[in-house]
Design a protein around this motif. Sequence first.
Motif: not given
Length: 496
Positions: A42-43, A45-48, A51
């Motif tokens: 999950n982390e 996926e949310s790490n700018k 990404n």
Amino acid sequence: MLFYIISFAFLFVSCAAGSRYQDRTVAIQNYIKQGNFAAALNEIESNKFLNAPRNRLLYLMEKGKVEHMNRNYEESNRLLEEAYILIDDQIKSSVGQAVAAKFVNPMQEPYKGEDFEKVIIHYYKALNFFALGDPQAALVEAKRIDIKLHELNQRYKNNKNKYSRDAFSQILQGILYEATGDINNAFIAYRNAEIIFLENDNVYFGVPIPEQLKKDLLRTSRIMGFRDEYSLYKKRYPDVVESPASAGEAIIFWENGRGPQKGQTKLSASGVGGVFVATYDDGEEDLVITLPTGSSPSINVIAIPKYEQSESYYNSASIITEDNEEFPLQMSENFFYIAKQSLRDRMLREVGDMILRFATKKATSYGLGELAKQMGGKEVRNLTRLVADGVGAALEEADTRNWQSLPATIHYVRVPLNENEPTTLQIKKVGPTIDYETLVIPYKKGLQITSIFDIGRSQETPVSFNPEKLGSEIIEEKDSETLKKESDKKLQQQKN
């Protein structure tokens, strides 16, 4: 004029200065260390940062590895296959990214991966395929490790990689050949692994020749009836005791510790014979970088990436069977030694890029100085150059991105399994404390493969061989003798 230059300089530094990759992924690494792989995913996926399009390869490798640890083998393979295709297409930088890399730092370019990272993808794909019940596909991936190493090295005219073969990949091929019933090719693979060790004084990239490999050579040469080879190995390894045949066996891989992390070292260049020379000592032969000079006074700094070895909580482990027989897990891969050598070889090839980045900043400094001279004279020019050099030095950053979810080391061992019933094994892990964990392997004819992950200290350390208590009993810290006595006592009670 000078006031505006200095103000702009400090504003630019504050906006453009970056931070190490590992500082941007602390939460991810903490979750992995705790064994909370779902939270780590999950982390990710949310790490700018991960990404960002330029970090796509990093995203795929990190997430693919964590999905593997989370036993989601199909998704892991999907991600790692995309990473493989991306590498094969040879990731390119846009003009804007290339310019930013020269003026700011190399982390503005797409991450292309270290050569050793590009081949380790195939190790995890091989394990994924085997877990999905496709040993032939697993074997193809294992073979790709050495094929890819050779292919990468063919691209370089000078300063080729010293990490050009992988003994562990040969061991893995031997294991997978055995799993498909091909003992002849298994023997050849084990022999190829031994050759690599023998050619390197029995230690290859920090890994001594494993005892398990010696046993595998003796066993497979005996099964194939290769009398000359069997006699040779008996003479070469007289202390090796062959394990008796078993109806079922398991190969247990143990991934221990956190892999090497990329940091940086900033080198100040000194003037020698009309040029600036920076010397980088990584524990091996010094790497000397000759940089273009400028008019004094000036500040000359160049940032170099450097792998830092992470401390592992455990230093050894073994598997204890229900018969109280202990099988030490033996090191088969040490990523710090491989990573350090791979980076050094790449740096030798890319000294030109470092010089160009340095020269670009020096040219900017010179241009600003000449502009200041027209408006305020020589003293303003010299001061402006110093300020511009200082900004360049502050902005000088190495590319500290790397595949961080890799382990420090991989160990393995072969253990016998019960026939027609599950086998309960105890994993003994030795570090500042001695921890025990229970592993239950269902019966299956032939060879099985399973992996254990200890990035940090085990969160669960059950001491009982009772499968009903698996993962539920936490023991207090005790000395090894006490733990051994308690374990033996419980084992005897179960037998009675």
